[in-house]
Design a protein around this motif. Structure first.
Motif, short mmCIF file in Angstrom:
data_model
loop_
_atom_site.label_atom_id
_atom_site.label_comp_id
_atom_site.label_asym_id
_atom_site.label_seq_id
_atom_site.Cartn_x
_atom_site.Cartn_y
_atom_site.Cartn_z
N GLU A 27 0.84 -1.19 0.00
CA GLU A 27 0.00 0.00 0.00
C GLU A 27 0.88 1.25 0.00
O GLU A 27 2.02 1.22 0.47
CB GLU A 27 -0.91 0.00 1.23
CG GLU A 27 -1.92 -1.13 1.25
CD GLU A 27 -2.80 -1.08 2.49
OE1 GLU A 27 -2.64 -0.13 3.28
OE2 GLU A 27 -3.63 -2.00 2.66
N LYS A 28 0.35 2.34 -0.54
CA LYS A 28 1.12 3.59 -0.61
C LYS A 28 1.59 4.01 0.78
O LYS A 28 0.82 4.06 1.73
CB LYS A 28 0.24 4.69 -1.21
CG LYS A 28 0.97 6.02 -1.36
CD LYS A 28 0.08 7.07 -1.99
CE LYS A 28 0.81 8.41 -2.11
NZ LYS A 28 -0.04 9.45 -2.72
N GLY A 65 5.89 1.12 -0.58
CA GLY A 65 4.78 1.40 -1.47
C GLY A 65 4.84 2.83 -1.97
O GLY A 65 4.38 3.76 -1.30
N LEU A 66 5.43 3.02 -3.17
CA LEU A 66 5.56 4.37 -3.72
C LEU A 66 4.18 4.93 -4.08
O LEU A 66 3.89 6.11 -3.84
CB LEU A 66 6.46 4.34 -4.95
CG LEU A 66 6.91 5.68 -5.53
CD1 LEU A 66 7.75 6.45 -4.52
CD2 LEU A 66 7.71 5.46 -6.82
N THR A 67 3.35 4.09 -4.67
CA THR A 67 1.93 4.39 -4.89
C THR A 67 1.17 3.10 -4.56
O THR A 67 1.78 2.10 -4.16
CB THR A 67 1.65 4.81 -6.35
OG1 THR A 67 1.78 3.67 -7.21
CG2 THR A 67 2.62 5.89 -6.81
N ASP A 68 -0.13 3.10 -4.76
CA ASP A 68 -0.89 1.88 -4.52
C ASP A 68 -0.59 0.80 -5.55
O ASP A 68 -0.95 -0.36 -5.35
CB ASP A 68 -2.40 2.19 -4.53
CG ASP A 68 -2.83 2.93 -3.26
OD1 ASP A 68 -2.15 2.76 -2.23
OD2 ASP A 68 -3.82 3.67 -3.33
N THR A 71 5.61 -0.59 -6.29
CA THR A 71 6.43 -0.94 -5.13
C THR A 71 7.89 -0.86 -5.53
O THR A 71 8.29 -1.40 -6.57
CB THR A 71 6.11 -2.36 -4.63
OG1 THR A 71 4.73 -2.43 -4.26
CG2 THR A 71 6.97 -2.73 -3.44
#
Length: 230
Positions: A27-28, A65-68, A71
């Motif tokens: 997850e982000k 988690g860089l964004t949703d 990764t």
């Protein structure tokens, strides 16, 4: 491409990292950190000259988690001889629907045993009622330019880890894994690597495991590690 003792350590997979993540994106903003010490001995007791391990390898693994959907992370390792790996990677989901099979593609760049490496990978995952199934495959493509060889060349190693995980009471986890690989210039190998993950705090867990070479690997070993999610 690499010496046999180092190969045995480098091909111990990203056990703590991929056993639960792999095809499932972080997850982000979520961080997963794990570390481990792996000690090996020959399976044949008559080959023992002391109780000291014949192989030692230490790893540190990070996912963020860089964004949703994206990764990123680092896979670091070092043996007592000073050789090791440092690979940064990015993982994207290929299939990430609520139910059914999860699929993710990964690309890593870095160095292994001093050689530049590109590491593409593909992970499959299936959630079960009280656990998960996973398959994580990687190809490590290295540019080898050593004085031991007449000319530079690309060496390719292959790795496939198959995992069955079971969620137990009190947040404990049982992991049964088969680790396989085909290093460049070496025979195919397979080993068994069961482990237990035991929670210590809300964000910190201890991992205890063993390894046993089944084919192409005559070693046995123990693993002491940790997981942390925050």
């Amino acid at each position: 491409m690499w010496t046999r003792p180092l190969l045995a350590a480098l091909f111990l997979p990203l056990l703590a990292g991929t056993a639960v993540a792999g095809a499932w994106p972080r997850e982000k903003g979520q961080v997963f950190l794990s570390g481990a010490a792996r000690l090996n001995w020959p399976q044949e007791l008559e080959h023992w000259t002391s109780y000291e391990p014949t192989g030692q390898y230490y790893t540190l693994y990070l996912e963020y988690g860089l964004t949703d959907r994206i990764t990123v992370g680092f896979d670091l390792g070092r043996s007592v001889s000073g050789n090791g790996k440092s690979v940064g990677f990015l993982r994207l989901p290929v299939r990430d629907k609520e139910g059914g099979l999860k699929i993710a593609a990964e690309l890593g760049l870095g160095r292994i045993d001093g050689h530049p490496v590109i590491r593409p990978g593909l992970s499959l995952g299936l959630g079960l009622e009280r656990g998960w199934l996973a398959a994580d495959g990687f190809a490590e493509i290295a540019w080898v330019d050593d004085t031991d060889y007449i000319a530079p060349f690309l060496g390719m190693d292959y790795k496939l880890d198959l995992t069955w995980g079971r969620n137990l009471a009190k947040d404990r986890k049982l992991i049964l894994q088969v680790q396989t690989g085909k290093p460049w210039g070496e025979p195919f190998f397979a080993r068994f690597a069961p482990s237990m993950v035991l929670p210590v705090t809300d964000v910190f867990s201890a991992e205890l495991g063993v390894t046993w070479g089944a084919t192409g690997d005559s070693s046995m070993g123990v693993l002491f590690g940790f997981w942390s999610n925050f």
